[in-house]
Motif scaffolding. Structure first.
Motif, PDB file in Angstrom:
ATOM      1  N   CYS A 231     119.729  26.040 -10.804  1.00 20.55           N
ATOM      2  CA  CYS A 231     120.721  25.958  -9.695  1.00 20.55           C
ATOM      3  C   CYS A 231     122.112  25.911 -10.412  1.00 20.55           C
ATOM      4  O   CYS A 231     122.319  24.901 -11.086  1.00 20.55           O
ATOM      5  CB  CYS A 231     120.377  24.783  -8.958  1.00 20.55           C
ATOM      6  SG  CYS A 231     121.418  24.681  -7.562  1.00 20.55           S
TER       7      CYS A 231
ATOM      8  N   CYS B 169     123.542  21.952  -8.330  1.00 19.16           N
ATOM      9  CA  CYS B 169     123.270  20.745  -8.710  1.00 19.16           C
ATOM     10  C   CYS B 169     122.608  20.770 -10.389  1.00 19.16           C
ATOM     11  O   CYS B 169     122.272  19.593 -10.796  1.00 19.16           O
ATOM     12  CB  CYS B 169     122.037  20.145  -8.024  1.00 19.16           C
ATOM     13  SG  CYS B 169     120.528  20.945  -8.148  1.00 19.16           S
TER      14      CYS B 169
ATOM     15  N   CYS C  95     117.096  26.807  -4.304  1.00 21.26           N
ATOM     16  CA  CYS C  95     116.840  25.414  -4.940  1.00 21.26           C
ATOM     17  C   CYS C  95     116.579  24.331  -3.979  1.00 21.26           C
ATOM     18  O   CYS C  95     116.885  24.479  -2.571  1.00 21.26           O
ATOM     19  CB  CYS C  95     118.409  25.151  -5.802  1.00 21.26           C
ATOM     20  SG  CYS C  95     118.000  23.253  -6.394  1.00 21.26           S
TER      21      CYS C  95
ATOM     22  N   CYS D 282     117.322  21.586  -3.452  1.00 22.48           N
ATOM     23  CA  CYS D 282     118.568  21.010  -3.037  1.00 22.48           C
ATOM     24  C   CYS D 282     119.297  21.748  -1.844  1.00 22.48           C
ATOM     25  O   CYS D 282     120.253  21.109  -1.130  1.00 22.48           O
ATOM     26  CB  CYS D 282     119.683  20.595  -3.821  1.00 22.48           C
ATOM     27  SG  CYS D 282     120.747  22.206  -4.584  1.00 22.48           S
TER      28      CYS D 282
ATOM     29  N   SER E 140     120.773  24.903  -2.069  1.00 27.36           N
ATOM     30  CA  SER E 140     121.678  25.870  -2.496  1.00 27.36           C
ATOM     31  C   SER E 140     120.876  27.253  -2.983  1.00 27.36           C
ATOM     32  O   SER E 140     119.932  27.219  -3.442  1.00 27.36           O
ATOM     33  CB  SER E 140     122.330  25.336  -3.782  1.00 27.36           C
ATOM     34  OG  SER E 140     123.163  26.262  -4.329  1.00 27.36           O
TER      35      SER E 140
END
Ligand code: ZN
Length: 115
Positions: free
Chosen positions: A70, A73, A86, A88, A90
């Protein structure tokens, strides 16, 4: 991806490499993000190999799971099926593993020896 054409060129490549000797096994590393379906290669292999030095050879496929890095992050995560995203959230990810399509090993039958 056209797996039959791909498998045929693979078989040609191996046959060239082994200079007509009988091949007993072909080892292939296939990344699961390569767009190539390992099962389809297995399916096409016997057809592509028939009548040549690879006829009857075993095809061994090592499947390499996809990994994503990613850019948001910095986390490296396993690529799940579907969208490269990802955990997260993203979508700004790069594929760090899983795009391989590599011939890793070719086993050739030993000629009978008189020794
Ligand atoms: Zn992330």
């Amino acid at each position: 991806m056209h797996e039959l054409a791909l498998t045929e060129s693979l078989v040609e490549q191996v046959a060239e490499h082994t200079a007509g000797r009988r091949v007993s096994a072909v080892h292939l590393r296939v990344g699961l993000l390569s767009g190539v379906v390992p099962e389809a290669i297995e399916f096409c292999f016997d057809v592509a190999a028939s009548g040549g030095p690879l006829e009857g050879a075993t095809l061994v496929i090592e499947r390499v799971p996809g990994r994503l890095g990613c850019r948001t992050c910095g986390l490296e995560s396993a690529a799940a099926d579907g969208l490269p995203v990802c955990p997260c959230g993203s979508a700004d990810v790069e594929v760090v593993a899983g795009r391989e399509l590599t011939l890793t090993r070719v086993e050739v039958l030993r000629e009978p020896s008189c020794a």
